[in-house]
Design an enzyme around this catalytic site. Sequence first.
Site, PDB file in Angstrom:
ATOM      1  N   CYS A  22      -1.236  -5.195 -19.071  1.00  0.00           N
ATOM      2  CA  CYS A  22      -1.298  -4.301 -17.916  1.00  0.00           C
ATOM      3  C   CYS A  22      -0.291  -4.686 -16.836  1.00  0.00           C
ATOM      4  CB  CYS A  22      -2.709  -4.255 -17.340  1.00  0.00           C
ATOM      5  SG  CYS A  22      -3.289  -5.868 -16.800  1.00  0.00           S
ATOM      6  N   ARG A  62       6.965 -14.141  -7.282  1.00  0.00           N
ATOM      7  CA  ARG A  62       7.351 -12.770  -7.631  1.00  0.00           C
ATOM      8  C   ARG A  62       7.818 -11.949  -6.434  1.00  0.00           C
ATOM      9  NH1 ARG A  62       1.482 -10.448  -9.753  1.00  0.00           N
ATOM     10  NH2 ARG A  62       1.650  -8.521  -8.620  1.00  0.00           N
ATOM     11  N   HIS A 117       0.807  -1.216   0.000  1.00  0.00           N
ATOM     12  CA  HIS A 117       0.000   0.000   0.000  1.00  0.00           C
ATOM     13  C   HIS A 117       0.842   1.269   0.000  1.00  0.00           C
ATOM     14  CE1 HIS A 117       0.345  -0.943   4.358  1.00  0.00           C
ATOM     15  NE2 HIS A 117       0.660   0.328   4.384  1.00  0.00           N
ATOM     16  N   GLU A 139      -2.983 -14.423 -17.502  1.00  0.00           N
ATOM     17  CA  GLU A 139      -1.837 -14.369 -16.585  1.00  0.00           C
ATOM     18  C   GLU A 139      -1.487 -15.745 -16.025  1.00  0.00           C
ATOM     19  OE1 GLU A 139      -2.701 -11.564 -13.428  1.00  0.00           O
ATOM     20  OE2 GLU A 139      -4.784 -12.178 -13.306  1.00  0.00           O
ATOM     21  N   ARG A 166      -7.107  -1.599 -10.090  1.00  0.00           N
ATOM     22  CA  ARG A 166      -6.998  -2.736  -9.166  1.00  0.00           C
ATOM     23  C   ARG A 166      -7.984  -2.523  -8.017  1.00  0.00           C
ATOM     24  NH1 ARG A 166      -1.096  -2.444 -10.561  1.00  0.00           N
ATOM     25  NH2 ARG A 166      -0.446  -4.552 -11.142  1.00  0.00           N
ATOM     26  N   ARG A 215     -10.976  -4.052 -12.776  1.00  0.00           N
ATOM     27  CA  ARG A 215     -10.739  -5.479 -12.576  1.00  0.00           C
ATOM     28  C   ARG A 215     -11.408  -5.899 -11.286  1.00  0.00           C
ATOM     29  NH1 ARG A 215      -4.828  -7.697 -11.561  1.00  0.00           N
ATOM     30  NH2 ARG A 215      -5.118  -6.652  -9.559  1.00  0.00           N
ATOM     31  N   ASN A 253       2.973  -9.735 -14.791  1.00  0.00           N
ATOM     32  CA  ASN A 253       3.558  -9.976 -13.456  1.00  0.00           C
ATOM     33  C   ASN A 253       3.292 -11.418 -13.034  1.00  0.00           C
ATOM     34  OD1 ASN A 253       3.880  -7.240 -13.671  1.00  0.00           O
ATOM     35  ND2 ASN A 253       2.282  -6.712 -12.223  1.00  0.00           N
ATOM     36  N   ASP A 254       2.041 -11.831 -13.218  1.00  0.00           N
ATOM     37  CA  ASP A 254       1.706 -13.205 -12.857  1.00  0.00           C
ATOM     38  C   ASP A 254       2.074 -14.198 -13.948  1.00  0.00           C
ATOM     39  OD1 ASP A 254       0.721 -13.232 -10.205  1.00  0.00           O
ATOM     40  OD2 ASP A 254      -1.021 -12.101 -10.881  1.00  0.00           O
TER      41      ASP A 254
HETATM   42  C1  PEP Z   1      -0.266  -8.876 -13.483  1.00  0.00           C
HETATM   43  O1  PEP Z   1      -0.286  -9.965 -12.903  1.00  0.00           O
HETATM   44  O2  PEP Z   1       0.539  -8.575 -14.377  1.00  0.00           O
HETATM   45  C2  PEP Z   1      -1.225  -7.831 -13.108  1.00  0.00           C
HETATM   46  C3  PEP Z   1      -1.343  -6.718 -13.794  1.00  0.00           C
HETATM   47  O3  PEP Z   1      -1.960  -8.037 -11.996  1.00  0.00           O
HETATM   48  P1  PEP Z   1      -1.392  -7.852 -10.521  1.00  0.00           P
HETATM   49  O4  PEP Z   1      -0.006  -7.273 -10.617  1.00  0.00           O
HETATM   50  O5  PEP Z   1      -2.336  -6.944  -9.838  1.00  0.00           O
HETATM   51  O6  PEP Z   1      -1.421  -9.251 -10.035  1.00  0.00           O
HETATM   52 MG    MG Z   2      -1.987 -10.511 -11.699  1.00  0.00          MG
END
Ligand code: PEP
Ligand code: MG
Length: 579
Positions: free
Chosen positions: A505, A468, A192, A434, A299, A335, A457-458
Amino acid sequence: MKILTGIPVSPGIAIEQVFLYLEEDFSELPRYSIRKNQVEAEWKRLMTATADAVEEVRALYDQASREMSKEQADIFGAHLMMLEDTAFQDQMKERLQTTLQNIEWVVWSISHELVQKLMGAPDPYLRERAVDISDVSRRLLNRLLSITRVSLANLSQDVILVAHDLLPSDVLVMNKNRVKGIAMDMGSRTCHTAILARAFEIPAVLGLSAITKEINDSEKLIVNGGSGEVTINPDKAARVQYEGAVLQYRKKEDEFLALRDLPAETLDGHRVILKANIEIPEEVEHLARYGAEGIGLYRSEFLLLTSGQATEEERQYRAYRQVLEAAGNLPVTIRTVDSGGDKLLPEFQSPDEKNPLLGWRAIRFSLARPELFKAQLRAILRSGVHGNVQIMFPMISGIEELEQARALLEDAKVECRQKGQPYAEAIEVGTMIEIPSAAMTADILATKSDFFSIGTNDLIQYSLAVDRGNERVGYLAQPTHPGVLRFIKKTIDAAHKQGIPVAMCGELAGDPAVTALLLGLRLDEFSMTASAIPLVKRIIRGVDLESCRTLAAKALECTSYRHVITLMEAWMAERFPAG
Ligand code: PEP
Ligand code: MG
């Protein structure tokens, strides 16, 4: 002088004196027995502390109501209710009378038990209350122990805020005009503090492990939120270097801002869309500054953090409406809640999960709690009357989940109709890609989706089996690994075959080093932290699609991520010799 390196989470560079904001250590809380005839005096101490705390929180509530959103003010509203809750007080009185222990111990033990209990409760609303109880009991203990903390709201000098960790309430109330930078032992890109620092445009470096042990109050510190370096007590050379970096940063910023109103178009006229990722409604203000063409990822789970009660339909509706109205006609993709895993809502996952990243998170959580999920869907649908809204489902692993989510969306529409509430009937539905199985079945998912958004990211985490958040294996998380590139290509090709657009994203979308490669793979939309948009746009406007396609084809033939990086670096150096 000493240089430490952490995680750069909010760009910009600042030098100021340190303000060391250390958490109270309640581990050594005094515990002693009292006599029966001292009970009354101990109780009086608690009542005085409570009255003082109520006054303090009421002032924070008033300030937050004036300067922040209703959702944020509500955090303090909830704290006030808790402080004045007679059931809570009765419980403390009874414990005081029966255990004959000092009141600090009574407050600590009851709140500790409550927090533990709430964290394990099946109802997410109850689990959310755990953070509030911790915050409130900390405030009471501070009063009882006469620990006076300088409120971050009252900072009267420019400072770099250094802390082990910060509570949401700390960050929300701090005097944003005085905090020029943040450096923290804890934290990650998605915690946060990182999110709020970006929202308030304060340079920040987190995850520094032990900066609070390395530094003293009032020492000088340079925070470089771009490189992740912090310099303790910079020497003369470092200061000169800093001045240069600031000038360069400003020049670059001016240059980039000049790009704001120009289209994201390649030299040969191929147009793509650049959007912003946001976590809190306040970030919408940055859209215009950086020329974002909408919000590609909102988010929504961060509402739970800042309001504590966001699962209620009305609260969510208000927050979404605020975002949509502020965005004007620009499209906003909300989302649905992505809790669990490494996300900041541990209370939203079952406490006994051995493998939370593979566990009960995101759409899995939503489908298991259809009433909560439909409340969010109704809030999104209703907010759509006030702007251009799209919906997106996180962590879809296969068509069944997508079909179930879509069916619940239809149910939510029926419920809106039954209640006579206007809503956006023709809302577009996107699927996040993802999970490797989603990328592999993108052709199937595309038949039931209006668009895709690749969450790199995922996708990187799951395709390379790299947590991660785990630094030890972080070196393996290579976005240009041939395995990842093939997933991205497969996803984009399948979507285009079905005639639907593809966005990205994840963090990768905002990395200018791979912009040309993503263009060459025919990505349609890039969504990133708003401040990253100008740099990406500069690359787009300086390349032509045809050579990007050739680059992408060559990258797909590379046998390792290192080869891809070498290829891209050489390609970029030719076109952008000045960097
Ligand atoms: C991702 O996984 O790339 C994504 C945008 O979602 P978050 O980072 O919120 O898991
Ligand atoms: Mg994600």
